[in-house]
Design an enzyme around this catalytic site. Structure first.
Site, PDB file in Angstrom:
ATOM      1  CB  ALA A  63      -0.878  -0.022   1.249  1.00  0.00           C
ATOM      2  N   GLY A 102       0.497  -5.091   0.833  1.00  0.00           N
ATOM      3  CA  GLY A 102      -0.658  -5.056  -0.065  1.00  0.00           C
ATOM      4  C   GLY A 102      -0.331  -5.633  -1.430  1.00  0.00           C
ATOM      5  CD  GLU A 105      -3.121  -7.496   2.307  1.00  0.00           C
ATOM      6  OE1 GLU A 105      -2.866  -6.297   2.106  1.00  0.00           O
ATOM      7  OE2 GLU A 105      -3.840  -7.892   3.227  1.00  0.00           O
ATOM      8  CD  GLU A 125       1.318  -5.834   5.403  1.00  0.00           C
ATOM      9  OE1 GLU A 125       2.146  -6.743   5.651  1.00  0.00           O
ATOM     10  OE2 GLU A 125       0.587  -5.850   4.390  1.00  0.00           O
TER      11      GLU A 125
HETATM   12  C1  3H9 Z   1       0.495  -2.332   3.446  1.00  0.00           C
HETATM   13  O1  3H9 Z   1       0.757  -2.784   2.369  1.00  0.00           O
HETATM   14  C2  3H9 Z   1      -0.826  -2.460   4.131  1.00  0.00           C
HETATM   15  C3  3H9 Z   1      -1.787  -3.386   3.458  1.00  0.00           C
HETATM   16  O2  3H9 Z   1      -1.662  -4.681   3.998  1.00  0.00           O
HETATM   17  C4  3H9 Z   1      -3.202  -2.999   3.685  1.00  0.00           C
HETATM   18  C5  3H9 Z   1      -3.635  -1.670   3.185  1.00  0.00           C
HETATM   19  C6  3H9 Z   1      -5.112  -1.441   3.328  1.00  0.00           C
HETATM   20  N1  3H9 Z   1       4.526   3.529   0.208  1.00  0.00           N
HETATM   21  O3  3H9 Z   1      13.235   2.177   0.712  1.00  0.00           O
HETATM   22  P1  3H9 Z   1      13.639   2.902  -0.517  1.00  0.00           P
HETATM   23  C7  3H9 Z   1       9.210   5.120  -1.091  1.00  0.00           C
HETATM   24  S1  3H9 Z   1       1.660  -1.465   4.316  1.00  0.00           S
HETATM   25  C8  3H9 Z   1       4.949   4.755  -0.107  1.00  0.00           C
HETATM   26  O4  3H9 Z   1      14.691   3.933  -0.412  1.00  0.00           O
HETATM   27  P2  3H9 Z   1      14.750   0.514  -1.632  1.00  0.00           P
HETATM   28  C9  3H9 Z   1      10.243   5.564  -0.068  1.00  0.00           C
HETATM   29  O5  3H9 Z   1       9.678   6.440   0.878  1.00  0.00           O
HETATM   30  C10 3H9 Z   1       3.087  -1.413   3.257  1.00  0.00           C
HETATM   31  N2  3H9 Z   1       6.239   5.028  -0.414  1.00  0.00           N
HETATM   32  O6  3H9 Z   1      13.988   1.903  -1.699  1.00  0.00           O
HETATM   33  C11 3H9 Z   1      11.271   6.224  -0.954  1.00  0.00           C
HETATM   34  O7  3H9 Z   1      10.778   7.499  -1.285  1.00  0.00           O
HETATM   35  P3  3H9 Z   1      11.762   8.714  -1.511  1.00  0.00           P
HETATM   36  C12 3H9 Z   1       3.813  -2.695   3.256  1.00  0.00           C
HETATM   37  C13 3H9 Z   1       7.096   4.022  -0.375  1.00  0.00           C
HETATM   38  O8  3H9 Z   1      14.926   0.070  -3.026  1.00  0.00           O
HETATM   39  C14 3H9 Z   1      11.237   5.363  -2.220  1.00  0.00           C
HETATM   40  O9  3H9 Z   1       9.979   4.700  -2.213  1.00  0.00           O
HETATM   41  N3  3H9 Z   1       5.045  -2.538   2.526  1.00  0.00           N
HETATM   42  C15 3H9 Z   1       6.721   2.728  -0.049  1.00  0.00           C
HETATM   43  O10 3H9 Z   1      15.916   0.621  -0.732  1.00  0.00           O
HETATM   44  C16 3H9 Z   1      12.333   4.335  -2.272  1.00  0.00           C
HETATM   45  O11 3H9 Z   1      12.304   3.567  -1.096  1.00  0.00           O
HETATM   46  C17 3H9 Z   1       6.187  -2.151   3.113  1.00  0.00           C
HETATM   47  O12 3H9 Z   1       6.234  -1.951   4.299  1.00  0.00           O
HETATM   48  C18 3H9 Z   1       5.369   2.484   0.262  1.00  0.00           C
HETATM   49  N4  3H9 Z   1       4.921   1.266   0.579  1.00  0.00           N
HETATM   50  O13 3H9 Z   1      13.731  -0.464  -0.900  1.00  0.00           O
HETATM   51  C19 3H9 Z   1       7.368  -1.998   2.221  1.00  0.00           C
HETATM   52  N5  3H9 Z   1       7.815   1.922  -0.080  1.00  0.00           N
HETATM   53  O14 3H9 Z   1      12.669   8.310  -2.629  1.00  0.00           O
HETATM   54  C20 3H9 Z   1       8.050  -0.685   2.490  1.00  0.00           C
HETATM   55  C21 3H9 Z   1       8.841   2.709  -0.447  1.00  0.00           C
HETATM   56  O15 3H9 Z   1      10.866   9.872  -1.775  1.00  0.00           O
HETATM   57  N6  3H9 Z   1       9.144  -0.428   1.570  1.00  0.00           N
HETATM   58  N7  3H9 Z   1       8.419   3.975  -0.633  1.00  0.00           N
HETATM   59  O16 3H9 Z   1      12.499   8.837  -0.189  1.00  0.00           O
HETATM   60  C22 3H9 Z   1      10.337  -1.035   1.665  1.00  0.00           C
HETATM   61  O17 3H9 Z   1      10.571  -1.889   2.501  1.00  0.00           O
HETATM   62  C23 3H9 Z   1      11.407  -0.596   0.709  1.00  0.00           C
HETATM   63  O18 3H9 Z   1      11.062   0.683   0.255  1.00  0.00           O
HETATM   64  C24 3H9 Z   1      11.589  -1.525  -0.511  1.00  0.00           C
HETATM   65  C25 3H9 Z   1      12.538  -0.835  -1.533  1.00  0.00           C
HETATM   66  C26 3H9 Z   1      12.188  -2.837  -0.052  1.00  0.00           C
HETATM   67  C27 3H9 Z   1      10.270  -1.768  -1.204  1.00  0.00           C
END
Ligand code: 3H9
Length: 688
Positions: A63, A102, A105, A125
């Site tokens: 998400a 998500g 999901e 999450e």
């Molecule tokens: C969810 O899914 C809830 C659902 O179950 C239900 C919903 C109803 N959203 O980390 P990076 C941005 S909860 C928005 O440096 P990497 C991040 O802020 C979510 N933005 O890259 C950054 O922005 P900026 C569950 C996001 O390659 C840019 O992307 N998912 C999101 O080192 C690059 O990020 C997670 O918890 C996001 N979800 O790592 C995964 N993700 O450049 C969270 C990233 O402006 N994300 N951004 O600073 C991660 O763990 C890492 O970002 C990922 C990539 C491994 C994906």
């Protein structure tokens, strides 16, 4: 179709390719485009099946966290997933990379999941204080069994492609052309009867006992992490309730968690960490310099730890000392630390050998001449540091970065001892340097932007969290810590005991209180600095002068019977404190835990406000990241500045005003920035 999804049809199979950089998060626009793709595929008689693929470094990262807390925009993720679930044609997810939260999901609501070799499937999450909120707590158990699904959710770490297939989360690993394979699979599925969606599958949950065992193993965490308690309840519902009812429960739990201050803090940390990685006020496109070889001056505890950081990251490093004996002692120290890891089983002997092979001992500063980055970790004495910098100026190769690991001293003074101030900066590691993740990168007056970018980039290569800070006594972390330390001493004099001071902070969530921490580090360190700078701390001084130096002497603020690691309260310390208080003319009184906590934390927030005012930290989130990674501030409290915002700055302001009045300590009076923010009804977060 425009927007974040490309839609094309070939041979009766539709292909929807997601392109929503940077990480294909499920923003409102992406949800709408995916919903349109599913609706189109479902409604077009010429289309028999749909493949969902993506381009970029992730399949779908989850998400869009930045949308949380805003009014939901339709289609919601739940609506998109319901569309997929009810799609009358097969949908195949072609997962080439990270498929998280998500994103997983969405994949689980597809008919089949093919994974590329680099795919990673997970439900992270939990790390944001949440649980999967769009059916994940119901579909994952049906695919992989309830016990394994609960483990996946509670750990939050993704499975690689092979492991995901082994547990049933994905159907197959496709090493070749993933999209072509997904198309072929979709065509095959379209030729037969439509398989039941995961939501309607009976069985698959595995034995209830296995799940209950997993749940009880998590009971300790469930007591303090509401999201863990909620995921246990939701997965248990998979055994007890129809799918739709359990999904409704999950939705409610998700929305409750979204409001929980702990989740808000963890989400703040997620963004603060990423923001801290961006250096403020340097020209866009600044490129770091190349660093192939490093040198560390000084092979004491700090120098040895820093050298290990380089070797661990595969960077050859020369450890330089003033004489053979000190150099050998340093190398022995490094070898012994690696040896201990090998004995513990956390490091393979070959890796120890490979790391040791990257570390070379040398005598004399000349040995730094071929290093691209030199980190000075000699004794904390400005005269000596200046001498070292002046020599390095002559010895170091052009363009080499010369960094000081000083904890307090003025980097501008060191830079002035050279003719290349643009190459000079601070790289302040935290002890133990090979373990602690924080790296304060200190920007001096003349530090060149590319030098700064290099230090931050090398920090990341070393596995650290670099935060750029400005020059001042103690930089961000230690400057704020000094405020806390000052209060510890005063609280002890005024009536508290070490165990009460520590309990206030461990109850707050710190792993250790300041007195136990002082005992671990050695109380003589602070004592020596105080003696050198003409400062006093009557209680701490008296402890040291009574031979109580901390754990290493078996007693400090606490008693450590027979080398115990955890101290026990010592009546002698209570007596010593009472005696010192009497000598100082202080009448001791009972001090409650709430006051202790306020007096430990609010002065730090106040100092943080001054640090922001002075521009020593660029953003309040940077201060939070410093405290999270350098001082074990509990992540679910978000860092001191976030915590202050969550508490309410009006209250912080009022309490500080009261404490300043009560104690007569002017330094506790609210900083002007705090006053401005309160007057404008804003929080620190508004400064981002
Ligand atoms: C969810 O899914 C809830 C659902 O179950 C239900 C919903 C109803 N959203 O980390 P990076 C941005 S909860 C928005 O440096 P990497 C991040 O802020 C979510 N933005 O890259 C950054 O922005 P900026 C569950 C996001 O390659 C840019 O992307 N998912 C999101 O080192 C690059 O990020 C997670 O918890 C996001 N979800 O790592 C995964 N993700 O450049 C969270 C990233 O402006 N994300 N951004 O600073 C991660 O763990 C890492 O970002 C990922 C990539 C491994 C994906």
């Amino acid at each position: 179709m425009t927007g974040p999804v490309r839609f094309e049809v070939a041979g009766g199979i539709a292909l929807a390719t997601i392109a929503n950089p940077p990480v294909n998060a499920l923003s409102a626009a992406l949800r709408a485009a995916l919903a349109e793709a599913v609706t189109r595929a479902a409604g077009d008689p010429a289309i028999h099946a749909l493949v969902i693929a993506a381009e970029g470094r992730t399949w779908i990262a989850g998400a869009d966290i930045s949308e949380f807390g805003k009014p939901p925009a339709s289609p919601t993720l739940a609506e998109l997933i319901a569309l997929l679930d009810g799609c009358p044609k097969p949908v195949v997810a072609a997962i080439h990379a990270a498929c998280l939260g998500g994103g997983l999901e969405v994949a689980m609501a597809c008919t089949a999941r093919l994974a590329g070799p680099a795919a990673k499937l997970g439900l992270p999450e939990v790390k944001l204080g949440l649980l999967p909120g769009s059916g994940g707590t119901q579909r994952a158990p049906r695919l992989m069994g309830a016990a394994a699904a609960l483990r996946l959710m509670a750990q939050g770490d993704p499975l690689d492609a092979k492991a995901a297939v082994a547990v049933g989360l994905a159907d197959a690993v496709e090493p070749g052309d993933l999209v072509a394979a997904a198309r072929a699979h979709a065509a095959k599925l379209a030729a037969g009867p439509l398989p039941k969606p995961v939501s309607q599958r009976d069985g698959g949950l595995g034995a209830r006992d296995d799940f209950e065992k997993e749940a009880s193993a998590l009971s300790k965490r469930a007591a303090t992490e509401p999201q863990v308690a909620a995921m246990i309840a939701c997965v248990r519902a998979a055994f007890e309730k129809p799918f739709a009812d359990a999904v409704a429960d999950e939705r409610k739990a998700f929305l409750d968690l979204l409001q929980d201050p702990r989740s808000k803090a963890l989400r703040h940390v997620f963004f603060a960490e990423r923001e801290a990685a961006k250096i403020a006020n340097i020209p866009e496109g600044t490129k770091p310099r190349k660093v192939e070889r490093a040198a560390v001056l000084g092979a004491g505890t700090m120098g040895a730890g820093i050298a290990m950081c380089f070797a661990n990251a595969g960077i050859p490093v020369r450890v330089i000392e003033t004489d053979e004996a000190a150099m050998t002692r340093g190398l022995d120290r490094i070898r012994a630390t690696y040896e201990a890891s090998v004995k513990r089983g956390s490091l393979a002997p070959e890796r120890r050998d490979a790391r040791m092979a990257l570390i070379e001992g040398a005598v004399g500063l000349e040995a730094a001449k071929d290093a691209d980055l030199i980190v000075e970790a000699v004794f904390e004495e400005m005269g000596l540091k200046k001498q070292v910098f002046a020599t390095l100026d002559k010895v170091a190769k052009p363009g080499a970065i010369i960094a000081s690991n000083t904890s307090y001293l003025d980097i501008d003074d060191m830079a002035a001892a050279t003719n290349r101030p643009g190459d000079v900066l601070g790289m302040h590691f935290f002890s133990p340097a090979n373990v602690m993740r924080l790296l304060e990168v200190v920007r001096a007056k003349d530090t060149a932007p590319d030098a700064l970018a290099t230090a931050a980039e090398i920090g990341r290569r070393l596995g650290k969290v670099p935060v750029v800070v400005g020059v001042c006594f103690g930089f961000v972390g230690n400057r704020m810590l000094a405020r806390r330390t000052q209060q510890v001493e005063r609280l002890l004099l005024e009536g508290a005991l070490p165990q009460q001071v520590d309990k206030a902070l461990t109850d707050f969530g710190f792993r250790m209180g300041p007195c136990a921490m002082g005992d671990l580090a050695g109380l003589d360190i602070g004592w020596r600095i105080r003696k050198a700078t003409g400062k006093r701390a009557p209680v701490a001084d008296a402890l040291v002068e009574a031979g109580r130096l901390g754990q290493k002497t078996g007693k400090g603020y606490y008693l450590y019977p027979e080398g115990a690691r955890a101290g026990v309260p010592d009546p002698d310390v209570a007596a010593l404190i009472e005696k010192v208080a009497a000598q100082e003319g202080v009448t001791r009184r009972a001090i409650g835990q709430e006051e202790i906590l306020d007096r430990l934390l609010l002065p730090m927030v106040n100092e943080g406000a001054r640090i922001l005012e002075e521009g020593v930290a660029a953003r309040p989130g940077d201060i939070d990241v410093v405290w999270l990674h350098g001082y074990n501030w509990p992540a679910w409290r978000g860092g001191p500045m976030h915590w202050a915002d969550a508490r309410g700055l009006k209250d912080v302001f009022a309490r500080l005003t009261e404490l300043a009045r009560q104690t007569g300590d002017e330094s506790l009076a609210p900083a002007p920035l705090l006053a401005t923010l309160v007057a404008e009804d804003r929080g620190f977060a508004s400064l981002r």
